[in-house]
Design a protein around this motif. Sequence first.
Motif, mmCIF file in Angstrom:
data_model
loop_
_atom_site.group_PDB
_atom_site.id
_atom_site.type_symbol
_atom_site.label_atom_id
_atom_site.label_comp_id
_atom_site.label_asym_id
_atom_site.label_seq_id
_atom_site.Cartn_x
_atom_site.Cartn_y
_atom_site.Cartn_z
ATOM 1 N N ALA A 62 0.836 -1.205 0.000
ATOM 2 C CA ALA A 62 0.000 0.000 0.000
ATOM 3 C C ALA A 62 0.870 1.254 0.000
ATOM 4 O O ALA A 62 1.868 1.317 0.729
ATOM 5 C CB ALA A 62 -0.919 0.008 1.220
ATOM 6 N N ILE A 63 0.482 2.221 -0.823
ATOM 7 C CA ILE A 63 1.228 3.478 -0.923
ATOM 8 C C ILE A 63 0.295 4.634 -0.576
ATOM 9 O O ILE A 63 -0.487 5.084 -1.414
ATOM 10 C CB ILE A 63 1.793 3.702 -2.336
ATOM 11 N N PRO A 64 0.336 5.131 0.659
ATOM 12 C CA PRO A 64 -0.489 6.286 1.009
ATOM 13 C C PRO A 64 0.151 7.569 0.502
ATOM 14 O O PRO A 64 1.354 7.787 0.660
ATOM 15 C CB PRO A 64 -0.517 6.244 2.539
ATOM 16 N N LEU A 65 -0.638 8.428 -0.110
ATOM 17 C CA LEU A 65 -0.118 9.666 -0.688
ATOM 18 C C LEU A 65 -0.889 10.869 -0.159
ATOM 19 O O LEU A 65 -1.416 11.675 -0.924
ATOM 20 C CB LEU A 65 -0.183 9.601 -2.217
ATOM 21 N N GLY A 66 -0.966 10.979 1.155
ATOM 22 C CA GLY A 66 -1.633 12.125 1.740
ATOM 23 C C GLY A 66 -0.886 13.414 1.496
ATOM 24 O O GLY A 66 -1.467 14.489 1.469
ATOM 25 N N HIS A 67 0.436 13.312 1.305
ATOM 26 C CA HIS A 67 1.281 14.497 1.145
ATOM 27 C C HIS A 67 1.359 14.970 -0.295
ATOM 28 O O HIS A 67 1.655 16.130 -0.563
ATOM 29 C CB HIS A 67 2.695 14.183 1.626
ATOM 30 N N GLU A 68 1.111 14.055 -1.248
ATOM 31 C CA GLU A 68 1.389 14.393 -2.645
ATOM 32 C C GLU A 68 0.575 13.482 -3.558
ATOM 33 O O GLU A 68 1.016 12.401 -3.948
ATOM 34 C CB GLU A 68 2.883 14.222 -2.915
ATOM 35 N N ASP A 95 1.151 -13.969 -4.005
ATOM 36 C CA ASP A 95 0.884 -12.934 -4.995
ATOM 37 C C ASP A 95 1.015 -11.558 -4.349
ATOM 38 O O ASP A 95 0.993 -11.418 -3.121
ATOM 39 C CB ASP A 95 -0.533 -13.097 -5.565
ATOM 40 N N VAL A 96 1.120 -10.532 -5.191
ATOM 41 C CA VAL A 96 1.235 -9.155 -4.715
ATOM 42 C C VAL A 96 0.040 -8.343 -5.198
ATOM 43 O O VAL A 96 -0.299 -8.362 -6.379
ATOM 44 C CB VAL A 96 2.536 -8.493 -5.214
ATOM 45 N N LEU A 97 -0.595 -7.643 -4.266
ATOM 46 C CA LEU A 97 -1.672 -6.710 -4.577
ATOM 47 C C LEU A 97 -1.146 -5.307 -4.333
ATOM 48 O O LEU A 97 -0.708 -4.983 -3.228
ATOM 49 C CB LEU A 97 -2.885 -6.982 -3.683
ATOM 50 N N LEU A 98 -1.161 -4.457 -5.358
ATOM 51 C CA LEU A 98 -0.641 -3.096 -5.256
ATOM 52 C C LEU A 98 -1.804 -2.130 -5.088
ATOM 53 O O LEU A 98 -2.757 -2.145 -5.876
ATOM 54 C CB LEU A 98 0.152 -2.762 -6.517
ATOM 55 N N SER A 99 -1.726 -1.288 -4.051
ATOM 56 C CA SER A 99 -2.824 -0.371 -3.761
ATOM 57 C C SER A 99 -2.276 1.036 -3.531
ATOM 58 O O SER A 99 -1.546 1.278 -2.571
ATOM 59 C CB SER A 99 -3.596 -0.845 -2.530
ATOM 60 N N ARG A 100 -2.599 1.962 -4.430
ATOM 61 C CA ARG A 100 -2.196 3.367 -4.309
ATOM 62 C C ARG A 100 -3.354 4.134 -3.698
ATOM 63 O O ARG A 100 -4.479 4.073 -4.189
ATOM 64 C CB ARG A 100 -1.829 3.913 -5.688
ATOM 65 N N ILE A 101 -3.083 4.877 -2.604
ATOM 66 C CA ILE A 101 -4.150 5.568 -1.886
ATOM 67 C C ILE A 101 -3.890 7.071 -1.881
ATOM 68 O O ILE A 101 -3.240 7.601 -0.965
ATOM 69 C CB ILE A 101 -4.302 5.048 -0.437
ATOM 70 N N PRO A 102 -4.348 7.797 -2.900
ATOM 71 C CA PRO A 102 -4.237 9.255 -2.873
ATOM 72 C C PRO A 102 -5.289 9.842 -1.934
ATOM 73 O O PRO A 102 -6.403 9.322 -1.838
ATOM 74 C CB PRO A 102 -4.501 9.651 -4.323
ATOM 75 N N SER A 103 -4.927 10.900 -1.233
ATOM 76 C CA SER A 103 -5.847 11.565 -0.284
ATOM 77 C C SER A 103 -6.518 10.549 0.635
ATOM 78 O O SER A 103 -7.750 10.399 0.627
ATOM 79 C CB SER A 103 -6.912 12.365 -1.045
ATOM 80 N N PRO A 104 -5.741 9.820 1.446
ATOM 81 C CA PRO A 104 -6.324 8.775 2.311
ATOM 82 C C PRO A 104 -7.360 9.352 3.279
ATOM 83 O O PRO A 104 -7.156 10.408 3.867
ATOM 84 C CB PRO A 104 -5.111 8.223 3.067
ATOM 85 N N LYS A 105 -8.455 8.626 3.435
ATOM 86 C CA LYS A 105 -9.497 9.025 4.377
ATOM 87 C C LYS A 105 -9.262 8.351 5.725
ATOM 88 O O LYS A 105 -8.641 7.290 5.787
ATOM 89 C CB LYS A 105 -10.869 8.640 3.829
ATOM 90 N N PRO A 106 -9.749 8.935 6.821
ATOM 91 C CA PRO A 106 -9.550 8.322 8.139
ATOM 92 C C PRO A 106 -10.044 6.877 8.157
ATOM 93 O O PRO A 106 -11.120 6.566 7.649
ATOM 94 C CB PRO A 106 -10.388 9.211 9.064
ATOM 95 N N GLY A 107 -9.225 5.996 8.722
ATOM 96 C CA GLY A 107 -9.596 4.592 8.825
ATOM 97 C C GLY A 107 -9.298 3.757 7.602
ATOM 98 O O GLY A 107 -9.630 2.576 7.554
#
Length: 329
Positions: A62-68, A95-107
Amino acid sequence: MADIARLAGVATSTVSRALAESPMIPLETRREIQRIAAENGYVINLSAQRLRSSRTRTICVAIPLGHETDQLISDPFFLELFGHIADEVSARQFDVLLSRIPSPKPGWLTNHVQSQKADGYIVVGQSDQHEEINQAARTFLPLVVWGAHLPEQAYCSVGSDNIGGARAAVDTLLAAGRKRIVFLGAAALPEIQRRLEGYEAALHRAGIPLDPVLVQPAHFTGDTALAAVQSLIMRGVQFDAIFAASDVIALGALRALQASGLTVPGDVSVVGFDDLPLAEHAHPRLTTVHQDLKRGAAALVEFLFRRMDGEETPSATLPVRIIERDSVS
């Protein structure tokens, strides 16, 4: 499966174990059962198998992108690290699951975990999500983070010696006679904040006062670094070196310097951080801080699988080193 068992003259449980490569079944028997299965077009239903075992055999990165929110998975750093993580995970037949999270919401991370899409989670970069990751880690053990080690951290992290690497980068510039050294990076991020601390520590040790004008924000997209350096030049700010918090930022700085008619390393020396393959192919070739992403990926995956088995694992900080090329003199 019953048909395969009848053809092989064994119990259905033996067929099940043989197709799952269980060492309980002799190798010769396993191969014979697998041969009969293949000849008769038998294919294991992986979804059903995973439901029975309560395992997805999947790891989520998982890649959280709250900053950018504009940073893409195609970012060279992400591609390098993800490739090594995927190699390590696939070697364990997951296996690998790729998850990009722009503007992550609480929780977001807790919800992701509760969805049971994966057996374990690797979070790449803390972004501005430290508390969110802490919250998930308090109730979910199979979670490992690539990033800086922070106070009151509830999760296991793997990362490089960001402070030591930055000190080494600035020391290299100081040894080349540079005094007015620009720092380029997004200091709000935990890893980059540590690199700024190393920059400040090296200047202090050399007896050089910190000039806030030389500390410039730049995101991991090269265009912001280009704009920051162009702004310094247009305003007449004097500087003779740049320490960039990433190689991508360093390349943006190189573009700005060259477009303004300044030579590297003649007028301005430049040092990056990461030692991605593109650093070797830059013009001039980029002096940079090498962080061992292959070793880091191996540690992330090892720790994660140990935690999936119920083991608490410590955090790890990996050593770095300067790779000297042509952008410093």
